[in-house]
Design a protein around this motif. Structure first.
Motif, PDB file in Angstrom:
ATOM      1  N   THR A  20       2.027  10.425 -16.564  1.00 52.78           N
ATOM      2  CA  THR A  20       0.616   9.641 -17.307  1.00 52.78           C
ATOM      3  C   THR A  20       0.893  10.041 -18.805  1.00 52.78           C
ATOM      4  O   THR A  20       0.792  11.266 -19.026  1.00 52.78           O
ATOM      5  CB  THR A  20      -0.284   9.844 -16.801  1.00 52.78           C
ATOM      6  OG1 THR A  20      -0.563   9.534 -15.385  1.00 52.78           O
ATOM      7  CG2 THR A  20      -1.470   9.029 -17.444  1.00 52.78           C
ATOM      8  N   GLY A  21       1.253   9.142 -19.733  1.00 54.30           N
ATOM      9  CA  GLY A  21       1.164   9.417 -20.945  1.00 54.30           C
ATOM     10  C   GLY A  21       2.544   9.814 -21.788  1.00 54.30           C
ATOM     11  O   GLY A  21       2.257  10.312 -22.752  1.00 54.30           O
ATOM     12  N   LYS A  22       3.434   9.844 -20.838  1.00 50.74           N
ATOM     13  CA  LYS A  22       4.644  10.326 -21.208  1.00 50.74           C
ATOM     14  C   LYS A  22       5.786   9.217 -21.215  1.00 50.74           C
ATOM     15  O   LYS A  22       5.466   8.381 -20.363  1.00 50.74           O
ATOM     16  CB  LYS A  22       4.883  11.579 -20.129  1.00 50.74           C
ATOM     17  CG  LYS A  22       4.135  12.808 -20.250  1.00 50.74           C
ATOM     18  CD  LYS A  22       4.313  13.458 -21.673  1.00 50.74           C
ATOM     19  CE  LYS A  22       3.627  14.983 -21.529  1.00 50.74           C
ATOM     20  NZ  LYS A  22       3.324  15.698 -22.985  1.00 50.74           N
ATOM     21  N   VAL A  23       6.727   9.570 -21.698  1.00 48.73           N
ATOM     22  CA  VAL A  23       7.989   8.884 -21.551  1.00 48.73           C
ATOM     23  C   VAL A  23       9.220   9.794 -20.671  1.00 48.73           C
ATOM     24  O   VAL A  23       9.267  10.900 -21.306  1.00 48.73           O
ATOM     25  CB  VAL A  23       8.677   8.257 -22.747  1.00 48.73           C
ATOM     26  CG1 VAL A  23      10.106   7.769 -22.688  1.00 48.73           C
ATOM     27  CG2 VAL A  23       7.564   7.567 -23.504  1.00 48.73           C
ATOM     28  N   GLN A  24       9.732   9.185 -19.667  1.00 49.93           N
ATOM     29  CA  GLN A  24      10.851  10.062 -19.096  1.00 49.93           C
ATOM     30  C   GLN A  24      12.208   9.697 -19.469  1.00 49.93           C
ATOM     31  O   GLN A  24      12.873   8.417 -19.264  1.00 49.93           O
ATOM     32  CB  GLN A  24      10.562   9.740 -17.392  1.00 49.93           C
ATOM     33  CG  GLN A  24      11.444  10.563 -16.829  1.00 49.93           C
ATOM     34  CD  GLN A  24      10.963  10.937 -15.287  1.00 49.93           C
ATOM     35  OE1 GLN A  24      10.231  11.909 -15.082  1.00 49.93           O
ATOM     36  NE2 GLN A  24      11.282   9.995 -14.392  1.00 49.93           N
ATOM     37  N   THR A  25      12.740  10.738 -20.173  1.00 52.14           N
ATOM     38  CA  THR A  25      14.277  10.840 -20.774  1.00 52.14           C
ATOM     39  C   THR A  25      15.138  11.247 -19.486  1.00 52.14           C
ATOM     40  O   THR A  25      14.567  11.858 -18.614  1.00 52.14           O
ATOM     41  CB  THR A  25      14.351  11.205 -22.001  1.00 52.14           C
ATOM     42  OG1 THR A  25      14.461  12.587 -21.786  1.00 52.14           O
ATOM     43  CG2 THR A  25      13.370  10.785 -22.873  1.00 52.14           C
ATOM     44  N   VAL A  26      16.375  11.295 -19.775  1.00 49.94           N
ATOM     45  CA  VAL A  26      17.379  11.938 -18.937  1.00 49.94           C
ATOM     46  C   VAL A  26      17.313  13.552 -18.865  1.00 49.94           C
ATOM     47  O   VAL A  26      17.850  14.026 -18.124  1.00 49.94           O
ATOM     48  CB  VAL A  26      18.753  11.573 -18.960  1.00 49.94           C
ATOM     49  CG1 VAL A  26      18.816   9.911 -18.513  1.00 49.94           C
ATOM     50  CG2 VAL A  26      19.333  11.510 -20.330  1.00 49.94           C
ATOM     51  N   VAL A  41      16.934   6.941 -22.035  1.00 50.80           N
ATOM     52  CA  VAL A  41      16.076   6.511 -20.625  1.00 50.80           C
ATOM     53  C   VAL A  41      16.959   5.582 -19.772  1.00 50.80           C
ATOM     54  O   VAL A  41      17.374   4.664 -20.191  1.00 50.80           O
ATOM     55  CB  VAL A  41      14.841   5.880 -21.251  1.00 50.80           C
ATOM     56  CG1 VAL A  41      13.849   5.521 -20.008  1.00 50.80           C
ATOM     57  CG2 VAL A  41      13.873   6.403 -22.148  1.00 50.80           C
ATOM     58  N   ALA A  42      17.069   6.270 -18.645  1.00 53.14           N
ATOM     59  CA  ALA A  42      17.805   5.815 -17.394  1.00 53.14           C
ATOM     60  C   ALA A  42      16.961   4.597 -16.793  1.00 53.14           C
ATOM     61  O   ALA A  42      15.697   4.754 -16.534  1.00 53.14           O
ATOM     62  CB  ALA A  42      18.461   6.699 -16.813  1.00 53.14           C
ATOM     63  N   ILE A  98      13.624   3.179  -5.109  1.00 53.79           N
ATOM     64  CA  ILE A  98      13.243   2.853  -6.522  1.00 53.79           C
ATOM     65  C   ILE A  98      12.456   4.201  -6.875  1.00 53.79           C
ATOM     66  O   ILE A  98      12.430   4.637  -7.999  1.00 53.79           O
ATOM     67  CB  ILE A  98      12.694   1.699  -6.648  1.00 53.79           C
ATOM     68  CG1 ILE A  98      13.729   0.626  -6.426  1.00 53.79           C
ATOM     69  CG2 ILE A  98      12.051   1.608  -8.169  1.00 53.79           C
ATOM     70  CD1 ILE A  98      13.172  -0.860  -6.744  1.00 53.79           C
ATOM     71  N   VAL A  99      11.100   4.260  -6.109  1.00 56.55           N
ATOM     72  CA  VAL A  99      10.209   5.250  -6.516  1.00 56.55           C
ATOM     73  C   VAL A  99      10.769   6.895  -6.466  1.00 56.55           C
ATOM     74  O   VAL A  99      10.753   7.572  -7.613  1.00 56.55           O
ATOM     75  CB  VAL A  99       9.143   5.359  -5.217  1.00 56.55           C
ATOM     76  CG1 VAL A  99       8.222   6.854  -5.779  1.00 56.55           C
ATOM     77  CG2 VAL A  99       8.104   4.058  -5.616  1.00 56.55           C
ATOM     78  N   GLY A 100      11.848   7.002  -5.450  1.00 52.77           N
ATOM     79  CA  GLY A 100      12.624   8.119  -5.568  1.00 52.77           C
ATOM     80  C   GLY A 100      13.348   8.394  -6.846  1.00 52.77           C
ATOM     81  O   GLY A 100      13.727   9.594  -7.275  1.00 52.77           O
ATOM     82  N   GLU A 101      13.891   7.498  -7.323  1.00 52.94           N
ATOM     83  CA  GLU A 101      14.879   7.521  -8.440  1.00 52.94           C
ATOM     84  C   GLU A 101      13.972   7.796  -9.766  1.00 52.94           C
ATOM     85  O   GLU A 101      14.810   8.568 -10.723  1.00 52.94           O
ATOM     86  CB  GLU A 101      15.622   6.005  -8.847  1.00 52.94           C
ATOM     87  CG  GLU A 101      16.398   5.960  -7.588  1.00 52.94           C
ATOM     88  CD  GLU A 101      17.384   4.623  -7.967  1.00 52.94           C
ATOM     89  OE1 GLU A 101      18.413   4.332  -7.197  1.00 52.94           O
ATOM     90  OE2 GLU A 101      16.960   3.491  -8.665  1.00 52.94           O
ATOM     91  N   VAL A 102      12.901   7.341  -9.580  1.00 54.05           N
ATOM     92  CA  VAL A 102      12.065   7.939 -10.794  1.00 54.05           C
ATOM     93  C   VAL A 102      11.466   9.334 -10.802  1.00 54.05           C
ATOM     94  O   VAL A 102      11.484  10.103 -11.728  1.00 54.05           O
ATOM     95  CB  VAL A 102      10.830   6.712 -10.820  1.00 54.05           C
ATOM     96  CG1 VAL A 102       9.795   7.172 -11.983  1.00 54.05           C
ATOM     97  CG2 VAL A 102      11.267   5.589 -11.426  1.00 54.05           C
ATOM     98  N   CYS A 132      15.204   8.606 -13.527  1.00 59.67           N
ATOM     99  CA  CYS A 132      14.894   7.149 -14.344  1.00 59.67           C
ATOM    100  C   CYS A 132      13.639   7.207 -15.018  1.00 59.67           C
ATOM    101  O   CYS A 132      12.494   7.587 -14.394  1.00 59.67           O
ATOM    102  CB  CYS A 132      15.303   6.139 -13.236  1.00 59.67           C
ATOM    103  SG  CYS A 132      17.033   6.347 -12.657  1.00 59.67           S
ATOM    104  N   GLY A 133      13.522   6.512 -16.062  1.00 58.35           N
ATOM    105  CA  GLY A 133      12.334   6.547 -16.874  1.00 58.35           C
ATOM    106  C   GLY A 133      11.756   5.095 -17.002  1.00 58.35           C
ATOM    107  O   GLY A 133      10.722   4.837 -17.538  1.00 58.35           O
TER     108      GLY A 133
END
Ligand SMILES: [Zn+2]
Length: 349
Positions: free
Chosen positions: A5-11, A122-123, A149-153, A164-165
């Motif tokens: 929450t509140g973040k961006v997920q990069t590789v 971001v993947a 899909i949830v697992g990939e994130v 993945c983000g």
């Protein structure tokens, strides 16, 4: 609330959204596009065999999908690394890499490119269009697809720990196939669980974008956190565009740099020029949608890299932004399109 929450997920992990800076929201750095090979025009089989010579480059730009080698962007990692360094020099900072299952996502390569260049990457999670779905994918339940899909994130994709983000680009055809419908429902379920950004590749029909949103919304998708890609080859009528914009998704013009005359995937389409794309952006800004616009190049073939005389990943920053400023779009609005809108979209709820 979750750790995301509140973040961006990069590789390379989670980052503060304010670190993103100028962002292209739909690019590919390594992928293959052989799923969409298109036979060359009559009499052109020979040039299609060996097109990477100066005298063939115009042919290649007009027929980018008719040369097998042109579809193997995954062979150009070293050129892409140089491109990303140039992108940073031009003021770019983040790239959303939309390659999903079916077009050879390569997460270790993306992680290495991020480390080598300092560009935030971001993947994308999920699945591309139906013709790339395996028999196993087509048989999966919506629940199973959601879990993947949830697992990939949350945990990483393709047997790696690279997370993945965003979900997407999720591929859809026209008409939307049964397997694509399941993937769309899984996308919405996963988004409801994760509060994450979603990005869609619509089929080539003006009705396709709205139909995808309807399917997502039906099962709890968050349209305000969803990007509709490729509007520049999909909706041409201004009235239809406003009707679609009113549904509340992000509006992405992401084929900047493509000025093909004969668009082989839909010969009825007049692929717009970059000037016409800028005109469409100015229209949407005028109509009050400046908080919803995103831009990119969607580079997915070799000929578009500067190594082959193409426009590269810096084209928007170097050429399109100055054009926007002369067409009634202010610097503040440009900054919204390049910085604020991507930041808001990419931040997990
Ligand atoms: Zn794409």
């Amino acid at each position: 609330m979750s750790a995301l929450t509140g973040k961006v997920q990069t590789v390379l992990g989670l980052v503060d959204p304010n670190q993103l800076g100028r962002t292209m929201t739909h690019e590919h750095l390594t992928m293959t596009f052989e799923c969409c090979y298109f036979a060359p025009p009559p009499g052109d089989a020979a040039v299609a065999q060996n097109p990477f010579q100066m005298q063939h480059m115009h042919w290649l730009r007009q027929n980018p999908y008719s040369c097998h080698e042109n579809l193997l962007l995954n062979q150009e990692t070293s050129a892409v690394r140089d491109e990303l360094l140039a992108y940073r020099k031009a003021g770019g900072s983040t790239i959303v890499e939309n390659t999903t299952t079916g077009i050879d996502r390569d997460l270790p390569a993306l992680r290495q490119l991020a480390k080598d260049t300092g560009v935030h990457i971001v993947a994308g999670a999920g699945f591309y269009v139906d013709c790339t779905h395996t028999e196993a994918t087509k048989k999966m339940s919506v629940e199973k697809l959601t879990d993947i899909i949830v697992g990939e994130v949350l945990h990483g994709a393709d047997g790696t720990d690279v997370r993945c983000g965003v979900i997407g680009e999720i591929g859809t055809s026209w008409p939307i196939t049964e397997s694509e419908r399941k993937v769309l429902r899984a996308t919405a379920h996963a988004q409801a669980q994760l509060g994450c950004p979603v990005i869609i590749h619509p089929g080539r029909n003006p009705a396709a974008p709205a139909e995808v949103l309807r399917i997502l919304q039906e099962v709890g998708g968050d349209i305000g956190k969803t990007v509709m890609s490729h509007l520049d080859r999909t909706i041409f009528d201004e009235g239809e565009l406003l009707e679609f914009a009113n549904l509340g998704s992000y509006l992405e013009y992401d084929l900047f740099g493509i000025e093909t005359l004969n668009y082989c995937f839909n010969l009825d389409v007049d692929m717009p020029s970059d000037s016409q794309r800028v005109k469409a952006l100015a229209f949407l800004v005028d109509e009050g949608y400046e908080d919803k616009i995103l831009v990119a190049h969607d580079i997915h073939t070799k000929d578009r890299l500067t190594k082959y005389g193409g426009h590269g990943y810096s084209h928007i920053l170097k050429n399109i932004v100055p054009k926007m400023l002369t067409r009634g779009i202010s610097q503040q609005q440009v900054d919204k399109i390049l910085i604020d809108n991507p930041k808001h979209w990419l931040t997990f709820k």
